[in-house]
Design a protein around this motif. Structure first.
Motif, PDB file in Angstrom:
ATOM      1  N   GLY A 237      53.821  47.209  14.620  1.00 41.41           N
ATOM      2  CA  GLY A 237      53.153  47.723  15.812  1.00 41.41           C
ATOM      3  C   GLY A 237      53.210  49.227  15.980  1.00 41.41           C
ATOM      4  O   GLY A 237      52.670  49.764  16.947  1.00 41.41           O
TER       5      GLY A 237
ATOM      6  N   ARG B 228      56.727  39.635  13.214  1.00 41.23           N
ATOM      7  CA  ARG B 228      56.252  40.977  12.842  1.00 41.23           C
ATOM      8  C   ARG B 228      57.260  41.675  11.918  1.00 41.23           C
ATOM      9  O   ARG B 228      56.881  42.416  11.026  1.00 41.23           O
ATOM     10  CB  ARG B 228      55.952  41.812  14.082  1.00 41.23           C
ATOM     11  N   GLU B 367      47.182  41.195  10.494  1.00 43.29           N
ATOM     12  CA  GLU B 367      45.876  41.653  10.972  1.00 43.29           C
ATOM     13  C   GLU B 367      45.970  43.104  11.445  1.00 43.29           C
ATOM     14  O   GLU B 367      45.081  43.916  11.179  1.00 43.29           O
ATOM     15  CB  GLU B 367      45.405  40.750  12.110  1.00 43.29           C
ATOM     16  N   ARG B 368      47.070  43.423  12.129  1.00 40.79           N
ATOM     17  CA  ARG B 368      47.283  44.788  12.617  1.00 40.79           C
ATOM     18  C   ARG B 368      47.312  45.775  11.445  1.00 40.79           C
ATOM     19  O   ARG B 368      46.672  46.832  11.488  1.00 40.79           O
ATOM     20  CB  ARG B 368      48.597  44.834  13.388  1.00 40.79           C
ATOM     21  N   ASN B 371      43.847  46.096   9.958  1.00 41.69           N
ATOM     22  CA  ASN B 371      42.961  46.894  10.831  1.00 41.69           C
ATOM     23  C   ASN B 371      43.286  48.386  10.802  1.00 41.69           C
ATOM     24  O   ASN B 371      42.485  49.193  11.273  1.00 41.69           O
ATOM     25  CB  ASN B 371      43.059  46.409  12.279  1.00 41.69           C
ATOM     26  N   SER B 372      44.459  48.729  10.311  1.00 46.50           N
ATOM     27  CA  SER B 372      44.840  50.144  10.275  1.00 46.50           C
ATOM     28  C   SER B 372      44.195  50.873   9.100  1.00 46.50           C
ATOM     29  O   SER B 372      44.281  52.100   9.015  1.00 46.50           O
ATOM     30  CB  SER B 372      46.367  50.272  10.176  1.00 46.50           C
TER      31      SER B 372
END
Lengths: 375, 375
Positions: A237, B228, B367-368, B371-372
């Motif tokens: 994150g 995560r 996914e994070r 997407n980066s």
């Protein structure tokens, strides 16, 4: 579409590089990252020169400034001169250092030399004013909530203010105080750090900020010297990575050659959190100096900030010079701020090459994680 | 296609769950992960019962066994009885504990009670023989290279042998000794751990194994209590995650209620590496017990393995019982093995729910990261 952090800072890749060396700052910025100059040791005039040089090199690309203006320190609010502060260094501490030097075959300190106090007076403000006459795009601060003048100046000039934190409680305080960017720095980091590891601290800080209903981005710091670790932080994150140690072994860095060799040989187990340089726990290479400031193993208890660094820095500079000349006692004493990531730093490279490798390694890590998913 | 580690172990998701509680082991295995029973405290007969119960619950799904057979310990090679080992505990240590108890309003130890030594004699072998009569799919060992009999038995029965390591040098030794799986456990882990953080240790260990030309998979451990963080580890090259602390606050765990409340309230800064329970540094909640074993702050220097745990465990068990009854002195003394991830453990949940949340959080992290990437 670029990630929000890249849009916000006008960069291609959210790799923030802290360095005391202007060459590294410019090289990282020119390679698509974001260079940040550690400015604490400069006079306002020197800083002006350094930033002018960077301006010429980066041609409008973004870079930032890092200061250490501590929130708490000995003499706060008493309006003391450096000399008055220096008077608070107990005499036996100077004697202790002389004995330590003698045991390593080094002459005692010739006179009561004292270093400049950390940016606890008006120097921080002066440096900031100089910096704001240059097109800086970030002001970062360590060791507590930035002073009001810094947060105000940031707002007035439209320059985001960042704060380094080592605990989620500190992140909450910083966000309340109005900082624009949090750097969550784990215990594996070089320099000042807390006890919580990057792997735990980053998700903790992000969750705490979310719970506040705030939307302040978080950079991950501590141990990150490769793109795969940066990808790990982003998976958790983080908006990007804040790095320091990895630039110490770049071609551009002004790290003395013998120190570079120490870094290349060091493993991740060769660092220690010690208050022996600044009075606050800071990670550095283990040495006879760090061992001398373990109060419970026969060493002295370090003095509070800024007294310990006023006492220690002139001596450490002398040790460094002797160490570079090959003096064995000095080499045993010499220490350097660096994180556990030093164990992964095995080759001297140009800074732009480090950025390129970060990007490649980051992309490979993202692919690895994506490939781990069931179809 | 499933990742190789999932194929190898016959699981859906490479989340390995260490627990002393058979219910947790079965629940994680049934939810698609891999449960591992901490077997060190059992007699062979008890272990047989526990594994039979798990066999009934998991219906052929895979699970494993964790032992602690240390490579080095006091009395090694001397063929001593427990009583002979106990004679090596200096008398003043018992007096020191009685004083510590008295200062907390607790009666002194009624007699010279001594706990069983850690699996340093033949008990480890006996437990392993019992376990191999059950369909176990993994044998894990901590505190050094597994004994020859363990590696041999693994090969003979086709059961992979895993080793926990806290430094890359140890990983290299383990791979040379023939282990099939390395668990790289960072300093933030509960229980025995080294000084290097997970963020640094995992890529270091993976690189070291690659440099050997070996292809031994690496699980990441230390601080991992969310999906995560597991995704972060996989992005860095880990095959999956090895977890422990997170299961202590599941509904199935046998953690006493007052301890669960302590865990839920604890922050990541409430743990410490202390040798006060086993003689080797192990992360646990800070308490008056851990403080009493800081040799440089007026406390005693812990005895070597296994003497410290033989001395400490009977007392700690008595403290735990009193603490659960509400005895304030005992509550101040009581400590529990748990990692820094305790700061992220804020709710009691069923173990299968923890697995489900891990998977969801892992997918969101992937996914994070994806997407980066720039388009």
């Amino acid at each position: 579409m670029k990630p929000a952090i890249c849009e916000q800072f006008g960069i291609d890749f959210p790799l923030f590089a802290f360095s005391h060396c202007r060459d590294v700052v410019a090289a990282v910025t020119n390679a698509g990252g974001f260079g940040v100059l550690g400015a604490t040791a400069y006079t306002p005039e020197q800083l002006d020169q350094e930033l002018s040089w960077i301006d010429e090199q980066v041609n409008g690309k973004p870079y930032g400034l890092d200061l250490i203006v501590p929130a708490k320190y000995e003499g706060k609010g008493e309006n003391l001169s450096s000399a008055q502060l220096a008077d608070r260094i107990p005499e036996d501490y100077r004697g202790y250092i002389d004995e330590l030097l003698a045991a390593h075959g080094i002459e005692p300190e010739p006179k009561k030399r004292t270093g400049a106090p950390i940016l606890s007076g008006s120097t921080g403000k002066e440096l900031l004013e100089v910096a704001l006459s240059h097109p800086i795009k970030l002001i970062a601060n360590a060791l507590g909530v930035p002073p009001d003048y810094m947060i105000e100046a940031g707002k007035q000039h439209g320059v985001p203010v960042a704060a380094l934190v080592g605990a989620k409680e500190h992140a909450v305080k910083q966000v309340r105080a109005g900082v624009d960017l949090i750097i969550a720095q784990g215990t594996e980091a070089g320099g000042h750090c807390g006890e919580v590891s990057t792997m735990v601290l980053v998700p903790e800080v992000i969750a705490a900020i979310e719970e506040m209903g705030a939307s302040v981005p978080v950079l991950a710091a501590g141990g990150i010297v490769t793109g795969r670790q940066m990808a790990a932080a982003v998976a958790m994150g983080a908006a990007g990575a804040w790095t320091g140690s990895v630039w110490l072994t770049t071609e551009e860095a002004e790290t003395p050659p013998a120190t570079v060799q120490k870094f290349l040989k060091a493993t991740s187990r060769d660092t220690v959190r010690s208050a022996g340089r600044t009075g606050k726990p800071a990670r550095q290479l283990v040495s006879d100096w760090t061992k001398a400031w373990l109060p419970n193993e026969g060493g002295k208890r370090p003095l509070p900030l800024p007294l310990q660094s006023m006492l220690a820095e002139p001596v450490i500079r002398r040790i460094d010079v002797l160490a570079e000349q090959g003096h064995e006692g000095a080499q045993a004493l010499a220490t350097y701020f660096v994180g556990q990531g030093v164990g992964l730093m095995n080759k001297v490279k140009p800074a732009r090459e480090v950025v390129r490798e970060f990007i490649e390694d980051y992309l490979a890590a993202a692919e690895r994680l994506s490939n781990s998913l069931p179809d």
